[in-house]
Design an enzyme around this catalytic site. Structure first.
Site, PDB file in Angstrom:
ATOM      1  CG  ASP A 303     -19.684 -32.132  95.304  1.00 15.05           C
ATOM      2  OD1 ASP A 303     -19.355 -33.078  94.566  1.00 15.05           O
ATOM      3  OD2 ASP A 303     -20.641 -32.194  96.099  1.00 15.05           O
ATOM      4  CG  ASP A 499     -23.168 -31.306  99.865  1.00 16.35           C
ATOM      5  OD1 ASP A 499     -22.498 -31.918  99.006  1.00 16.35           O
ATOM      6  OD2 ASP A 499     -24.332 -31.616 100.169  1.00 16.35           O
ATOM      7  CG  ASP A 503     -17.575 -32.769  98.595  1.00 18.54           C
ATOM      8  OD1 ASP A 503     -17.050 -33.335  97.619  1.00 18.54           O
ATOM      9  OD2 ASP A 503     -18.779 -32.479  98.643  1.00 18.54           O
TER      10      ASP A 503
END
Length: 759
Positions: A303, A499, A503
């Site tokens: 990410d 995080d 996600d």
């Protein structure tokens, strides 16, 4: 019965038997050992049957056969030892995997259970399940949007970072849609529900995470993979020994020496030892199988926001109108913003604190959601935020917009007494350790690294280029991320790092999910297999190095142990080894492989500690970098003034740049050469490790001297000559690029060593 019960009972039986034997009560000792063997058979049989039902031929089959064989030939001590080894291995695995279940409770707990619904006469709190499409809802400041809705208020500001990865608050207007899970970052607003809670975005994320976790492939332990060939080989040798010799004792002897303790105990010891090392680095690894899989991973999915970036906006550059200084504009803006809860305002205040600026107390501060703060500071009316620009913005303001666009930065305009005084560019910067982490991960075996982010293409693609990623996919929804991770996981063992709440489903879908848990959402931490409890991305590289080493030692212990067992099985089948001697020999093999497995507690080729002197020097020079970083823009600003024909202003800027170079920057660089680099020679292994940085210092010094000569010539003439412009532009742009790169390299190579590593 828990896995701890067989261990306690078998250990007690073995110890009691040993005490009785030492006291001369041989019959009592044999009885205790036989009881321990019988007790061990019961759970071992259950584990073996469970594995067979799942279609796995594991090590438990041999354990059951060897225990039964020990009872059959009266080798009760051997049986008791096997029982303790078996129970110990199971206990180790259970302790390591106790938290392995992917619990998504925090996702559900984070969601609001009530909503404020506006009725004809009042606003009432109602259960979330009672909300239906068309209801008018009130969302307070800092509250989560409970259901997908349409904005009724004139405008609203939302923090959507947990959903989209966009770190900067988003402003929306009446009639626009807002998704459940977003946080109201502005004033109290009203929305009209367009879906029930069960059909809203946040509930969809929960379902995605649950589905991804359910569909994840079951993990096959290293021990079971080795057992897949060892079990048939053992049964074949035992059966052949009995069939060819007609002596059943030989078959029992084969089963006794084939006791798979290198698999049952040595492999878990190596893996758990690796987990112990990882925990000292701030890594929570939820199970030995997770560490095994991390050691086999070849694909990395990242990410962006909060993972490779810090997750929080910070001031990246400040441009000011003629007549203003950067320090004064920042001081006034931070003074006005210091009591605002807005994330951008906090970034401005933090930047002022980083530069050591003293703030004044604001008076009559008023904050307008989505636009910013207006306050009186030291008798001046100061406005900071997304205010409208004049109809004809000055050139420096246009330059600020031009610089902000490619980096995805937000511009906070600063007005003083109604006049535009400056622009503060705010962006979510790349973590200093990100590039070094990717480099180390590739060295550890990652062959493909991609980024999946809900952010815009501009900033994401820039980061992908800097980090050398193989692919960058932007504007990804949680469903897109899950699909992307699942596709990668079908091709190779895949690690996903994230995080945010958005996600969590992708982390559950990956072979190994890694959550940045220091500041990230609890939901992603719960859905992950590994949680980084320190806010350092480079710990992921440490984890992978540990995983590969631990898995290698576990495999080595298992294969060598099984190889020695196969050799002993050959002698047992030939009648050379009696069951009792075989049991003792097997225990010697077990001790050897377990001692080898314990090597995983140590790091391989660990570098020396930095030492107190090096740590203090790194802190000193890191702080100086923070103070000087924003001043680097003065070289580019001077070049732009020179290029635009404003030579008088350009000469003033050149004099300021020259003064900064000789009074601040060059003394810093020379001190690094004299003090920091020699102190780093031992930890980095050689003085040559910093040689390229010293060479860059030389080039910076050369360009600084050239610029100084031009400034002296221009001052003597009273103006900048036409013959100087080309060389001055080359010097200024060269210094800006070289210093920016040099700062980044030092921070990524040396400053990230703080705090010193635990190995």
């Amino acid at each position: 019965m828990t896995v701890r019960t067989p261990l306690a009972v078998t250990l007690a039986a073995l110890a009691s038997g040993c005490i009785a034997w030492l006291l001369g009560a041989r019959a009592t000792a044999e009885t205790c050992w036989a009881a321990g063997t019988i007790i061990a058979i019961i759970p071992a049989t259950w584990w073996a049957v469970t594995a067979l039902r799942r279609g796995r031929l594991g090590v438990d089959i041999i354990a059951v056969l060897s225990l039964a064989g020990a009872l059959a030939v009266g080798e009760y001590l051997a049986g008791a030892l096997i029982g303790v080894m078996l129970a110990t291995g199971r206990s180790l695995e259970a302790g390591a995997e106790r938290r392995a279940a992917k619990d998504l409770n925090s996702l559900l707990e984070r969601a609001p259970q009530q909503a404020w619904r506006r009725n004809a006469d009042d606003v009432a709190s109602v259960p979330l399940d009672d909300v239906v499409a068309g209801d008018l809802l009130v969302v307070g400041t800092g509250e989560m949007v409970p259901v997908d809705g349409e904005i009724v208020s004139d405008s609203a500001v939302f923090d959507e970072s947990a959903l989209t990865g966009e770190s900067v608050p988003v402003r929306r207007h009446a009639g626009q849609r807002v998704c459940s899970g977003a946080i109201n970052a502005g004033a109290v607003i009203e929305i009209k529900a367009v879906a029930a809670a069960a059909d809203s975005t946040y509930a969809g994320i929960v379902r995605l995470a649950q589905q991804a976790a359910a569909e994840s492939a079951p993990v096959v332990r290293l021990a079971d993979r080795v057992a897949a060939w060892f079990v048939p080989a053992t049964l074949l040798v035992a059966g052949a020994a009995w069939l060819l010799s007609g002596v059943p004792t030989r078959a029992v002897a084969v089963l006794v020496v084939a006791t798979p303790c290198p698999l049952i105990l040595a492999a878990p010891v190596a893996i758990v030892s690796g987990m112990s090392r990882a925990s000292r680095l701030g890594l929570v690894v939820r199970g030995g199988a997770v560490l095994e899989n991390l050691g086999r991973a070849t694909t990395l999915v990242l990410d962006k926001t909060g993972t490779v970036t810090g997750g929080r906006p910070r001031g990246t550059e400040i441009l000011v109108a003629p007549g203003w200084t950067v320090a004064e504009v920042l001081r006034l803006a931070a003074s006005a913003d210091q009591f605002s809860p807005n994330v951008l305002a906090r970034a401005i205040v933090d930047e002022a604190a980083l530069r050591g600026l003293s703030l004044s107390m604001p008076v009559d501060a008023v904050e307008e959601a989505g636009r910013g703060v207006t306050a009186t500071v030291d008798g001046h009316k100061v406005s900071v935020g997304g205010h409208e620009l004049p109809a004809k913005p000055p050139p420096w303001a246009l330059a600020a917009l031009s610089r902000a666009a490619p980096e995805g930065a937000v511009v906070a305009w600063v007005f003083v007494d109604g006049r535009l005084a400056g622009a503060i560019l705010l962006a979510d910067p790349l973590r200093p350790d990100a590039w070094r982490t990717i480099r180390r991960l590739r060295a550890a075996g990652i062959t493909r690294a991609i980024m999946l982010t809900g952010d815009r293409p501009g900033p994401a693609e820039q980061i992908g280029a800097v980090l050398g990623l193989d692919e960058v996919r932007t504007r990804q929804t949680p469903a897109d991320k899950v699909a992307g991770v699942q596709a990668e996981a079908q091709r190779a063992v895949t690690v996903m790092v994230g995080d945010g709440v958005n996600d969590a489903p992708a982390l559950a879908a990956a072979t190994v999910g890694v959550a940045m848990g220091a500041h990230g959402a609890t939901a992603s931490s719960e859905a992950a297999d590994i949680v980084l409890t320190t806010d350092r991305l480079d710990r992921l590289a440490d984890a992978m190095v540990i995983a590969r080493r631990s898995r290698g030692i576990a495999l080595q212990s298992a294969v060598v142990g099984m190889g020695l067992s196969l050799l002993a099985m050959g002698f047992a089948a030939a009648g050379v080894l009696a069951p009792a001697i075989g049991a003792l020999l097997q225990e010697a093999i077990d001790v050897a492989v377990i001692l080898n497995a314990l090597r995983a507690l140590r790091g391989a080729d660990a570098p020396p500690a930095l030492g107190a002197e090096a740590e203090e020097l790194i802190r000193r020079f890191s702080t100086e970098h923070d103070r000087m970083r924003e001043s680097l823009a003065m070289f580019r600003d001077a070049a732009q003034l020179l290029g635009s024909g404003e030579r008088r202003a350009a000469l003033t800027a050149l004099c300021s740049a020259d003064e900064f170079l000789h009074q601040t920057l060059l003394p810093h660089e020379h001190a690094e050469d004299r003090n920091l680099y020699p102190a780093l020679a031992a930890p980095l292994g050689s003085p040559e490790a910093t040689a390229t940085m010293s060479r860059m210092h030389g080039e910076i010094d050369r360009l600084a001297r050239k610029l100084h000569s031009h400034v002296q010539i221009a001052q003597a003439r009273g103006r900048i000559g036409d013959d100087q412009i080309d060389d001055l532009l080359a010097c200024l742009y060269g210094l800006h690029a070289l210093l920016t790169l040099h700062f980044a390299e030092e921070e990524e190579n040396y400053f990230v060593l703080l705090p010193s590593r635990t190995t």
